[in-house]
Design a protein around this motif. Structure first.
Motif, short mmCIF file in Angstrom:
data_model
loop_
_atom_site.label_atom_id
_atom_site.label_comp_id
_atom_site.label_asym_id
_atom_site.label_seq_id
_atom_site.Cartn_x
_atom_site.Cartn_y
_atom_site.Cartn_z
N TRP A 25 0.82 -1.21 0.00
CA TRP A 25 0.00 0.00 0.00
C TRP A 25 0.86 1.26 0.00
CZ3 TRP A 25 -5.22 1.49 0.29
CH2 TRP A 25 -6.13 0.45 0.14
N GLU A 42 -4.19 4.90 -3.84
CA GLU A 42 -4.31 3.44 -3.96
C GLU A 42 -5.76 3.01 -4.12
OE1 GLU A 42 -2.17 0.51 -3.99
OE2 GLU A 42 -1.03 2.16 -4.82
N ARG A 52 -7.36 1.03 -7.20
CA ARG A 52 -7.88 -0.32 -7.03
C ARG A 52 -9.39 -0.41 -7.10
NH1 ARG A 52 -4.40 -2.94 -2.11
NH2 ARG A 52 -2.40 -1.94 -2.57
#
Lengths: 181, 181
Positions: B70, B102, B106
């Motif tokens: 991460w 992130e 994602r």
DNA sequence: TCATCCTTTCAAAACCTTCTGAAAGGATTC
DNA sequence: GAATCCTTTCAGAAGGTTTTGAAAGGATGA
């Protein structure tokens, strides 16, 4: 009459919305029901939800209630019909506001209170001395303070965004854009 | 020498941070490790994590790796020491930026792509006609478009916030506050 | 009052995620 | 090369969440 493509698109969106939900700590079914209602052009009843998403009556009932609790959908009664119908909020900004408000209340508030408590617990007593960055306790307190300030700033930002209704946001963004060149 | 209060405060914060994590789709242990490292004044090794949080070696290893993925913590090697140490990013704004980037990559990106695909799939073909709000397909497309625009706006906002570094944000907020009175 | 219709509840089942601990892998030192 | 030290992996266990389906609850109309 809904076209075949439209039905496919709808189900694609619903499934993806459900998949994403898990990442955000929301159950897949609840998110799917939300997506279904968001795209629906008229209010749906429990049986509609059961049929279209293939879930049990129990699950539909629980998840619908939870969505009502969140304020994302509302119950609707129709004269001469015993069934209950459900309708989603369809304004994206209102939805956003609702979600952020709820999450703030349920999730951010507790952690903010905890941090405040932590800071109180560790208040340096005795003669006030210069804060020493090498001091373990002092730097720990500093980090807690940093997080707290971060939350406060985010809070301010959210309040500003919601000030003056949803139309304000795009306008606001344009202005910020100008400020930052 | 850490005081008793400091230790209590630290553990209180770590536990709460872990509890909140579940709401956001992050496992409790991962969040606890993150909190532990965030408050730590020096880098910790796997055994430190195991001892302080009472988790197994396997769990510590997996979760540490995930945190590295991460970008929230970094590995650290020390000369003459075989162990690996881990250090958290301690700037709250950098942390925020990392997390949002992130999650966007994602989680938001896939749903945006899905919506775009849905819109393509259902593009009205044949003679272009006035959009009719009573038309089922058209209003469904409209809602998809609304969500898409919302995501785009949020994206713009985030980019603006991150423009010019972390110091920009508090300043920015003050300016926005003035604009809005 | 009874029958009907719909909603809610909840224990058990199904499912999913995370953790554990031992074993394997890999690097370093002697 | 063997011993040591540390990390990673992964099958099985544990723990937690969600769903199911049947039963209970409650409202309405005959």
């Amino acid at each position: 009459m809904p076209t075949k493509e439209m039905e496919e698109a709808r189900s694609l969106f619903i499934r993806r919305w459900g998949e994403m939900a898990a990442c955000w700590g929301v159950s897949r079914t609840m998110a799917e029901i939300h997506a279904l209602l968001y795209l629906a052009t008229e209010a749906l009843c429990t049986d509609d939800v059961m049929d279209q998403l293939s879930v049990s009556r129990g699950s539909a009932s629980m998840n619908l209630r939870e969505l009502v609790n969140w304020g994302l959908i509302t119950r609707l009664h129709r004269r001469g019909d015993r069934k209950e119908y459900f309708e989603a909020e369809t304004n994206a900004w209102t939805m956003f506001e609702t979600i952020v408000r709820e999450r703030r209340r349920r999730e951010v508030q507790p952690i903010v209170e905890t941090i405040e408590k932590c800071l109180e617990m560790t208040e340096p007593h005795g003669a006030p001395r210069k804060s020493d960055p090498n001091d373990d306790a002092e730097s720990c307190r500093q980090r807690l303070t940093d997080i707290l300030e971060f939350f406060e700033l985010m809070n301010t930002l959210f309040n500003l965004m919601m000030k003056g209704g949803h139309h304000g946001v795009p306008t606001l963004l344009k202005r910020i854009g100008k400020i930052l060149g």
